[in-house]
Design a protein around this motif. Structure first.
Motif, short mmCIF file in Angstrom:
data_model
loop_
_atom_site.label_atom_id
_atom_site.label_comp_id
_atom_site.label_asym_id
_atom_site.label_seq_id
_atom_site.Cartn_x
_atom_site.Cartn_y
_atom_site.Cartn_z
N HIS A 117 0.83 -1.20 0.00
CA HIS A 117 0.00 0.00 0.00
C HIS A 117 0.87 1.25 0.00
CE1 HIS A 117 -1.52 3.23 2.75
NE2 HIS A 117 -2.37 3.31 1.77
N ILE A 176 -4.16 -5.39 -1.47
CA ILE A 176 -5.44 -6.03 -1.17
C ILE A 176 -5.29 -7.55 -1.12
CG2 ILE A 176 -7.75 -6.49 -2.08
CD1 ILE A 176 -7.55 -3.79 -0.76
N TYR A 178 -8.29 -3.52 8.63
CA TYR A 178 -9.43 -2.71 8.16
C TYR A 178 -8.99 -1.27 7.85
CZ TYR A 178 -12.74 -6.38 9.57
OH TYR A 178 -13.45 -7.55 9.69
N ARG A 216 -7.16 -0.96 4.61
CA ARG A 216 -8.16 -1.01 3.54
C ARG A 216 -8.84 0.36 3.39
NH1 ARG A 216 -9.63 -6.32 2.05
NH2 ARG A 216 -8.78 -7.91 3.44
N TYR A 224 -9.16 2.33 -0.07
CA TYR A 224 -10.46 2.65 -0.64
C TYR A 224 -10.67 4.16 -0.73
CZ TYR A 224 -11.40 -2.30 0.00
OH TYR A 224 -11.33 -3.67 -0.08
#
Length: 382
Positions: A118, A127, A154, A157, A161
């Motif tokens: 990331h 991911i 989480y 993510r 996102y």
């Protein structure tokens, strides 16, 4: 004022490393050495790298210690923001995971891989590893032990996102991560909660929901103050100042930015200082305080040059990594193609051989049948 994404991702990785060292401390195999080395992970990473190599060398027959040795090297390179090198040694640890039965260690390595990919903006790989980590977390039998790792999963993510999709999805994952972390309330957990709240605040700014942005920046500040995290407090104040500036409340914005500046003196963070100087210059310009505007605009431009240089180096490393991955994929595809070609060639040879044998057999049967017919005809003539 822009959000300071690179810096906050780095802070997240710092918190990730700290939480995982508590795990290392509880492992009797080589935890004591790793825990001691962790004290120098940010002040003397080169020393830690040497210790990591020593652990790897001396742990030839201990897979868990060897994996943790590689992870220690990875964490040290992370502290130097050399994510390509960090990934190189994390991949060595990752390649050894099939040899260990330590489920928690697998979770830690997979989560860390997701975070580094990331950081390098290779989101599909991030991911992929986060999915593997989440599956391992859900399969872990001791549910009270997985709140930290699930929370971090989480939140990462949420970062992705936010960049790739939209803030609604990101906020949902930030909230899920915060819920998990609040179940443990440890010092590193509050650091990550502060970061998540800060990013939620930025999302609400983008969504023009200023009241919710202010609420989350204040909650980010409280979480950071709970553990005396000066850099996180400074970022939270910077976020509040951003909302006040958007609302035309320049006096309160300047006050919050000056508070952030005092806190940042102890941190020495270029990205943080760049954002504070930029905010102060914009607000002093809005209030027509020209001399102060000139001072902070000049400071902003000087720091901006240093930040851009660092970002160019990071982008270059990321591009090199992507190029290496593309080349490796191309090699794999070539190998598969050559394997398929060779296999097809041998299958073709086999078919030709069988077809030749079949034709010869048929020819023999035809020849035998002709001979039998000829013999019968000769007998009739007699």
């Amino acid at each position: 004022m822009k959000s300071s994404k690179p810096n906050f991702y780095f802070l997240f990785i710092v918190c990730f490393c700290l939480t995982n060292f508590s795990y290392a401390q509880n492992n009797n195999s080589c935890g004591a050495i790793i825990n001691e080395a962790s004290n120098d992970i940010y002040s003397n990473p080169d020393k830690v790298i040497k210790i990591g190599f020593s652990i790897v060398k001396e742990s030839a027959n201990n897979i868990d210690c060897k994996i943790k040795g590689y992870k220690l090297i990875c964490d040290a390179y992370t502290s130097k923001r050399n994510y390509v090198k960090a990934l190189e040694y994390l991949n060595k640890a990752n390649s050894m995971l099939p040899q260990t039965n330590n489920a928690m260690l697998k979770i830690i390595i997979l989560n860390k891989a997701g975070i580094i990919y990331h950081q390098l903006k290779i989101y599909d790989k991030a991911i992929q590893y986060l999915d593997q980590a989440e599956q391992a977390i859900m399969e872990y039998p001791v549910k009270d032990s997985i709140h930290t790792d699930l929370g971090k999963n989480y939140i990462v993510r949420g970062f992705i996102y936010k960049e790739e999709f939209n803030c609604d999805i990101a906020i949902n994952f930030f909230n899920r991560g915060i819920t998990e972390l609040l179940k443990i309330k440890s010092k590193p957990a509050y650091s990550i909660i502060s970061i998540a709240k800060y990013n939620k605040g930025n999302c609400y700014i983008l969504m023009s929901k200023n009241a919710l942005a202010i609420q989350n920046f204040k909650e980010s500040f409280i979480a950071a103050k709970t553990i005396n995290a000066k850099s996180l407090q400074a970022f939270a104040n910077k976020g509040l100042a951003q909302v006040y500036t958007l609302e035309g409340n320049y006096t309160d914005a300047i006050a919050k930015l000056n508070e952030a500046l005092v806190l940042s003196d102890e941190v020495e963070d270029l990205v943080l200082n760049q954002e504070i100087y930029k905010g102060l210059s914009e607000n002093y310009l809005a209030t027509s305080e020209w001399e102060k505007f000139k001072v902070y605009h000049s400071k902003y431009l000087n720091v901006q040059k240093l930040v851009k240089k660092s970002e160019r180096e990071s982008v270059s490393e990321s591009l090199d990594l992507k190029m290496t991955e593309s080349n490796n994929k191309l090699k794999d595809e070539k190998s598969k193609f050559y394997y398929f070609l060779i296999l097809s060639f041998f299958i073709l040879l086999l078919i030709i051989f069988l077809f030749t044998v079949l034709i010869k057999k048929e020819n023999k049967e035809i020849a035998l049948l002709k001979k039998q017919i000829n013999d019968l005809q000769l007998e009739k003539r007699k």
